[in-house]
Structures are given as C-alpha cells and as structure tokens.
Scaffold this motif. Structure first.
Motif, PDB file in Angstrom:
ATOM      1  N   ARG A 106       0.864  -1.210  -0.115  1.00  0.00           N
ATOM      2  CA  ARG A 106      -0.098  -0.048   0.182  1.00  0.00           C
ATOM      3  C   ARG A 106       0.726   1.353  -0.100  1.00  0.00           C
ATOM      4  N   HIS A 149      -3.363   5.443   1.198  1.00  0.00           N
ATOM      5  CA  HIS A 149      -4.629   4.908   1.107  1.00  0.00           C
ATOM      6  C   HIS A 149      -4.696   4.186  -0.303  1.00  0.00           C
ATOM      7  N   HIS A 202      -3.955   1.014  -2.728  1.00  0.00           N
ATOM      8  CA  HIS A 202      -3.740  -0.394  -2.430  1.00  0.00           C
ATOM      9  C   HIS A 202      -3.041  -0.969  -3.769  1.00  0.00           C
TER      10      HIS A 202
END
Lengths: 647, 303
Positions: free
Chosen positions: B10, B13, B15
């Motif tokens: 990650r 925020h 991924h």
C-alpha cells in the motif's frame, strides 16, 4: 545471512559523483581562508591577522557545504528510475546509505581540512608571515566544522528518510535543528530560570551557534520567541506539503531499512541525550542543569520518532531495548572528546621555549552555554553597564541566564565576584574538557590548569614558541607576581627576537612599557618596567623642548577612522577627542609652538609629529601615518580608550 | 524458483498490490501484463527488493529477497527508465557492475556490446533512449542473473533490436536455466517470448497461466461451406467467438482438439483449417467472464 554495512563500489561511485561539488567547495573555502594571508605575503595587506579573521569560512562549512554534499547523494530518492537502480543493487539499504554518507563525509573532510592545511603550509613559506597561524587551533577549528557537518548530515539523512523530497528534507532538517534547542531553552527558562550547559564539544557549539543564527531562539525575548516558533511551524508545514508531493514509488521510506532505522534512531537519541549525559558525567552541576527534564524531553522525542517511522506501538518495546546502546554511545563519544582534547593539548611552555612575549589583561567572556569562549585584552569599557554600575574596574564577564541568549549580558563585577566566577567557571571547564585545553575562538590556547583556585586577577601572556618549522602562539595565564617573574626571566635571556606585529606591542598590561626599540627589536635584552606614575608611559603630546602638554588623563574618546588624504584616497587614522582640560592644554601647546612640531607619543613610540600651523581650539587630534590598516587604527583607538579615566 | 505469496503493498490509502501470489519456475519467461496503474511495476520493484512488502513475501529458491544482498546478486532489475550516473560510460559501468556482481562475465559483455553496437566511452546519458535501454540490458545480461526483471522490455527499441533483445533473453534463459519476468502493457510484445502469462488488474492478479496450457484450452478454426450457414450450425461445439464473412467463418472453440476436428470434418466443409491462436484471442477467451477492458492491452507497440 551476511549483510555487509558498507559497499566500496557505491562509495567510490558516490565519491566520483560528488567530485565536482567537492572540488568547487574546497576551492571556494580555500580561497576565502587563504585570501588574506596570500595578499599579506604579496605585501598588499601587511599586518596582523588573527585566526578568527581568516578562518571564518570554515565555520560556514556545516551550513553550506555539508547540506550540499549530503543532499546530492540523497537526490536519487527523488527520481523513480534512480531510486530503482540503487535499491535494486545487491546490498542492504543500510550499506547503500552508509556508503553514500561516507562519500559525503569524505568530501566534507576535504573541504574542512584542506584550507587549514594550505594555510599552515603558507605559514612556513619565507619570508615569515606576520599572521598568527596556530596549527593546532586551525586544525581544531576544521575538526569542529567537520564534526558539526557530520551532525548536520545525520540530521539531513534522518529528514530524508522521513520525507524523501529535497525541499521537504531541508525543511525537516531545519526543524530538527531548531526545535529541540527552542523547547529546551523555553522549558529551562520558564520552569527553572536556569541556563543549560552544552558539552564543550566545539563541533556542537559551532552547530548550536549557527543554528541559532539561522533560526533564532532567544527565549527571553517574547517577540523573538514567537518569531522563532512561527519559523519552525512554517518550515514544518512546508516540509509536510513538500513531502506530500513525493512520488508514491518512494513512499514508505523506501530508502530506510530496518537496520538503518535503528542506527538513525540511536543517533537521534544520542544527539538529544548528549547534553544531559555529559552533565551527569560531571556529577550533575546543579547550578545550571535540569537533567531529569532534559532526559524526559530526549526520551519523548526518541519514542515519537519510533512511532512516527514505524506506526506501530509494538516497536516501542524494541526501541526501549536500544536505550543501553544510546547511553553507551554517549559515554564513548564524550569520553572520546575528552581523550581527544587531552591528546592534542600541549602543556604550558617552559621559559626556554619562549621566544617573545607581550602582555595583556585578561577579559573572559562566558558564552551562552556557560563556557568561556573568547578572551580579550585590555580594559575595554565597551558598554554603558560598565560605566553605570561602577562596581569595579575588574574583569568583564559575559554571562547568560539561559540557553538561548547568545549575546549574554555584560556586567562588571567586584574583585571578589570575579575571582569566584573565574574559579568556578574554569574549574568546570577544565573538568569537562580535561585541562589544559583550548578556546579555539580568537585562536587562543589557554592552558587553564594553573588558574584553578583563588588566584586573583590574572593576566595573559602571548608567547611564541618555536618548534622546528612552525611558530606556535600561546596565551598563558599568570598572576601578577608570576607575570613580573616571567618578564624578569625573559629579560635575562640574551637574544629575544620580537615577532609580534607592531600594533600588538601596544597590548600591554597597563603601566608596563614594552620593550624599548633600542634593546628589544634588534634582539638585545628586553627592558620591561612598571612605572604607573610616569605619564610618559602612556599617550602624551610633547613639544620639541620635551614639555608634556597632554597625557592620557586628558583623553575623552578615540575612534578609528578612514581619513581622506586627497585624490579619493583614504588613510587609516585615529581621531582623538580631548576633554575640556585637554582641549585647553592643546590650545596652549599650539599657541606656544606655532610653526613647530608637536610630537604624539605612546610610551616611547612616536606615533605622529604634525606641524602646528594654527591654534587648535576644538581639542581634537587626528593621528595619521602610523597605521597600515584600519584594524591597526582600531587597535590603537581601543588602547587609548582603555586608558580614559572615568569619573 | 521465484515464489510470491499473498503479497500486499500500500502507498498511503492506495492499495497497489492486493493479495498477489505467483510462481515462476526456473527456465521460464513470465510475461506480466496489465493496464497502466495496475501494479505491474510495483510488483517488479517488490520482487527486486527495491521496496518491502507490507504483507506476504517474495522468495527465490526459498530465501527472502528483501535486504538479502547475497540473493540480490543473482537478480537483475532493468527499470522502465534505465538509469546511469552522470558521466558514466559502458566502461565505467562495467567496472561498477563487476564490483557488485561476482558472476559478471566480461566476455559476455563484450559480445553483447558488439551485438548491440554500443561504444565503450560514450556517456550513457548522452545516448538515445533505445541505446540506453540496450546498455542496461547488456549490463544486466552480462551479470548472468538467475532472475531477470525487465520493465517495458522493448520500449524505445527499433524492430530489429527488439527482435535481437528478445532472442538474447530467450537464449539466455534457456542456456542457463534462469528465469525472467518481463513486464509490458502490450500483449503483442510478449507474444513470442513468454512461457507463462500473468495479468494484473486493479492491483489483483486475475490470471496466471502457462502459455502452452492456454493455447491448448481453445482453438481457432476457419471453415467454409458450399451453402449458406449460420452460427447455429456449430451448436454442437462450445463456441467462444464467432465471425463470418460471406461463406467463410472464423471461430474460437473450447474443447478437445480431436473432438473439434472430428465434428467439423463431419460437416464436410469446403475449407477447414486450424489456425494459431494469438495471445489476444486467448485473453479474449480467458477474460470473457471478467469485467475487464482487455482492449487496452491490444493497443501496445506493434510487434
């Protein structure tokens, strides 16, 4: 699994990448440092130049050269392709950063030491150079600059590991430099009203002074304090903003391996704990240091760093396990500093080693960290405090009440006070550094060992010691009896070549005439006498018949000026203003000697001999012709001012 | 053998990689495809040890790669933008690589350098983009890596050099029983080179298949009849794709090759030919059930 911490391949590659910057910075510093001596050698600036005047560019190295030299090798983190290349190489991230850091440190050492070595080399080129080059002190100064540079580089690396982008790294580094000293200064000021003593490591002191110059941090002045806070907040915000602009590929501290993380954390804690641990080592000098508070602050930052970088509360326990290492490093570093100071310290010279001597009265200046940083000479009533307080005519002290007040407050003290403070300060200084030691500022080597205890007013003797190719200047401290004994001892020595520059021959103990021209300068026996009642010992104006019209008691002020000598040329001169009695005396002298010469003397030295063309009513005299540089004139003006009698 | 297991990565925020698992055996060239931002380059960087995985792990022959210098000496990563330090030449880079990779082969470097027509003393940064890539490939292959990682393999290369590079990589992998992962956003780029294909989509690995298996799972035929016909004529077969132009139809069929041949031959066509299936068509077949815009993969550089 074998995990080397260093890669010579990367080190060599980084050295090569930094060569342009390194050579440029070395050349620049060398030119700045050697400019004055070279000009002097060429006969363009004859005169005396103290170390402090020619080595100031070295002090800029931590704040100019070091950031450049560390940011360049860290720049690869800003570009994905560069970052990919280096991080994919077969080495740990610790080895990568350590190797690049080592290359930066190597170039930084070159930048710091080459100018000093060049200057020392210049000092042995005949004819003998007139400036005051202290090989040891110069190298110490370079060492201090190098140590401070290492601190700066560690902080930049730490910042880079937190931020990535160059702008963000720089801003964070500034915050990391400025914030702790502001916090510590504020807390100690508000809660304890005490000053904080830093260890007398010259590198740290240099860094501390420069960081204050850059960002401020005077906690006693509310406006200054608020401005400093705003600066730190602004830089912090800028760092966050710049950090958010970094490429996502280098996010998550790609450059920071777990091992390097530990190293940086340890270094951070070491930096923070150093003041407190060093103070503990000197048995907690309770007069100045809030040790427990410092420890709490240091540990808070230590754990904050841990949480910020790992984002895991679990790692706090791991961080705690490293604390013994932090303490061990502190002890080793401080022990190393002390040991180093002892190794490079020379002992007080013997009489046989002394080639020449000039005398001056000591003025100690206690810097903001509570340690003696500078020594001056002569009576120099520079501030109104002196005149107003009328406490005594004794030694001046620059005493700061807290950590952040760098300039301090100049006060005059009674004999008793001055003796007590000198004894306490010197005892602390000696204990800390391992006396005798150096005050590298103003190029004074002051063996202070003999000053411990109640010795009363002390004097400095500037001596020059010949050691093979080099001539070392030393300043030794003596009581008045010792001073007189030394002078007598030297007086008995057959050959006494005087090597001090002319202007410094005036830096005498008040009342002590210098070597006479007839005996001292040509290598004969020096004649040194103390005759405080003889007005001719000081400044005086006499006529051709030998009548003394004006003496030191008629002086009101003296000021160095650049006097216009025609064709837009200016000559260094001293403008002397006489008091009312002196003005009347000068008027009478000019009336009686119209068309004749008036001789202006200092002791036995003829300074100027103007022809009186008209009566002088304003009580002002301009002394020309005896000064090669403005500094010479300033020195003489200072000397005259020191003899002004105050009500 | 490279083994990637349950990999997560990650960025804040975002991924970038979500539970990716992949195995690349020795002697295999794996093509990693996916549209822009799908996580291909991130996966390659994690494999190369540039960055650490948040979860999961990457191993080569059972050993973890991240912060493992000994293992990384057997892995070469050629980024999509090959980097060379300022003023570095092939001669200097050779010395640099030689100091870091014990397996670096000077003879091999000289051979490849001649093949790629690279000069010893020209600064790499002053070379054209294609030449810079060739320099990186030359140095990487000279180090004789056990695992070669290449991002956008043939980017900037002319067709001749593209073919040469592919041949060199293929022969190198075959000769030394090594592995390679080649990342591309173009299927055509990898068509003739890969033994294994992996497709990343939205940070997930949605396909990982052996190319040979892929090609055996479906067949393309071309048929013509002397009378009009429609798709319904092939209702006995599992038709994945059907196209008809006049009396000639092209079909992609699922199922056993013998069954297809027997069934179609029984229809007595005027023309019946088994055609080679392109990777595009395989992906069309494989991805038909996924909500994936595969057409982006077809728009890459022409092979």
């Amino acid at each position: 699994m074998k995990r080397p911490f260093f890669s010579f391949g990367i080190y060599k590659d980084s050295l090569r990448q930094l060569r342009l910057a390194g050579i440029f910075l070395t050349a620049l510093t060398s030119v700045l440092v050697c400019y004055t001596p070279i000009m002097t050698l060429l006969g363009m600036y004859p005169g005396f130049y103290a170390l402090a005047w020619i080595s100031w560019p070295i002090e800029l190295i931590p704040f100019v050269a070091a950031p450049i030299l560390i940011l360049l090798p860290l720049h690869f983190q800003n570009r994905r392709a560069d970052s990919d290349f280096y991080h994919a190489l077969p080495m740990t991230k610790t080895a990568l950063t350590a190797s690049r850091f080592a290359a930066s440190a190597t170039w930084c050492a070159v930048v710091a030491f080459v100018p000093s070595l060049l200057l020392i080399l210049l000092s042995v080129i005949p004819p003998h150079t007139p400036w005051n080059v202290l090989g040891n002190a110069l190298l110490l100064k370079s060492g201090a600059a190098f140590v401070a540079s290492l601190y700066v580089m560690v902080i930049v690396v730490l910042s880079a590991s937190l931020c990535g982008k160059t702008l963000s790294t720089l801003c964070t580094a500034f915050v990391l430099l400025a914030a702790p000293r502001l916090i510590i200064g504020t807390v100690s000021h508000l809660l304890l009203d005490q000053c904080v003593v830093l260890p007398p490591d010259s590198g740290r002191a240099l860094l501390d002074g420069l960081s204050q110059n850059l960002l401020g941090g005077n906690v006693t002045d509310p406006v200054s304090w608020i401005v400093t806070c705003l600066k730190i907040l602004l830089l912090g915000a800028l760092a966050l903003w710049a950090s958010s602009k970094r490429p996502s590929e280098i996010a998550e501290r790609a450059a920071l391996s777990p091992a390097l993380h530990v190293v940086l954390r340890t270094l951070l804690a070491t930096l923070l704990c150093m003041p407190s641990i060093s103070i503990l080592l000197e048995n907690n000098n309770s007069s100045v240091v809030p040790v427990p508070l410092l420890y709490i602050l240091a540990l808070a930052v230590y754990y904050l760093y841990e949480v910020l970088t790992t984002r895991s509360a679990k790692s706090l326990w791991k961080a705690t396990l490293w604390l013994p290492l932090v303490v061990a490093i502190n002890v080793l570093m401080i022990g190393g500093v002390n040991l180093g100071a002892q190794l490079i310290t020379n002992t007080c010279p013997t009489a046989e080693e002394i080639d020449s001597v000039s005398l001056s009265r000591i003025v100690y200046r206690l810097n903001h960290d509570g340690y003696i940083r500078e020594t001056g000479y002569g009576y120099r009533p520079e501030t109104a405090d002196y005149y107003d307080s009328q406490l005594s005519e004794n030694v001046f002290f620059n005493i700061s009440k807290n950590y952040a007040l760098s300039e301090g407050t100049r006060v005059a003290l009674t004999d008793e006070e001055s003796r007590r403070i000198v004894s306490e300060a010197l005892a602390r200084y000696i204990k800390e550094v391992g006396a005798p030691s150096h005050s590298i500022y103003n190029s004074d080597l002051v063996p202070l060992e003999s000053l411990v205890g109640d010795r009363g007013i002390v004097y400095l003797a500037d001596v020059q010691i010949r050691d093979g190719w080099f001539t070392h200047d030393r300043r030794i401290a003596l009581t008045e009896e010792e001073l007189k004994a030394l002078v007598k001892k030297i007086d008995k020595q057959a050959k006494l070549p005087l090597m001090m520059d002319s202007i410094f021959t005036y830096d005498l103990y008040q009342g002590c005439t210098h070597y006479s021209e007839e005996t001292g300068l040509d290598g004969g026996n020096a004649e040194v006498g103390f005759d405080e009642d003889d007005p001719k010992s000081y400044f005086h104006i006499r006529d051709e018949e030998g009548t003394v019209w004006v003496t030191s008691k008629h002086l009101e002020a003296a000021e160095a000026i650049l006097d216009e000598s025609g064709n837009d040329e200016f000559t260094p001169a001293v403008h002397v203003t006489l008091n009312t009695d002196g003005a009347f005396s000068l008027r009478d002298a000019s009336l009686h000697n119209s068309g004749k010469l008036l001789y202006i003397y200092y002791g036995d030295n003829l300074m100027y001999a103007p022809v009186v063309n008209e009566p002088i009513y304003d009580g002002e005299v301009i002394i020309r012709g005896s000064f090669s540089t403005l500094r010479d004139a300033e020195g003489f003006a200072d000397l005259l001012n020191s003899q002004i009698e105050r009500e | 053998m490279l083994c990637i297991k349950n990999l997560h990565k990650r960025f804040g925020h975002i991924h970038a990689l979500d539970n990716v698992s992949l195995t690349v055996p020795r002697g295999t060239i794996c093509g990693l495809v996916g549209s822009n931002g799908s996580g291909k380059s991130t996966l390659l960087r994690v494999i190369a040890g540039v960055m650490r995985a948040d979860e999961g792990h990457v191993t080569l022959d059972g050993e973890r790669i991240f912060e493992n210098p000994a293992l990384k000496q057997r892995i070469l990563f050629v980024s999509d933008e090959p980097y060379a330090p300022q003023g570095a030449t092939m001669r200097r880079m050779t010395a640099f690589y030689r100091s870091l990779y014990p397996t670096f082969d000077d003879a091999r470097r000289a051979e490849l350098q001649a093949q790629f027509r690279l000069d010893d003393d020209t600064p790499i940064r002053s070379m054209s983009r294609g030449k810079r890539r060739l320099a990186a490939v030359c140095l990487a292959l000279s180090a004789k890596p056990q695992l070669l990682l290449m991002d956008e393999t043939a980017d900037g290369l002319d067709p001749v050099m593209r073919h040469t590079v592919k041949s060199v990589i293929a022969s190198d992998v075959a000769a030394r029983d090594s592995s390679a992962i080649l990342v591309s956003h173009s299927l055509r780029e990898l068509e003739s080179l890969c033994d294994q294909l992996a497709l990343l989509h939205d940070s997930h690995l949605i396909l990982d298949r052996d190319v040979f298996d892929l090609k055996r799972a479906a067949y393309k035929i071309q048929v013509a009849f002397d009378h009009p016909f429609t798709k319904e004529r092939f209702s006995g077969l599992s038709v994945v794709q059907y196209e008809q132009h006049a009396s000639v139809a092209t079909l992609i069929l699922e199922g056993d090759r013998d069954v297809i041949e027997t069934t179609v031959s029984a229809m007595e066509p005027l023309l019946f030919e088994m055609l080679p299936l392109t990777l595009e068509e395989i992906f069309l077949y494989e991805l038909r059930s996924l909500d994936y815009d595969y057409t982006a993969l077809l728009g890459g550089d022409d092979a």
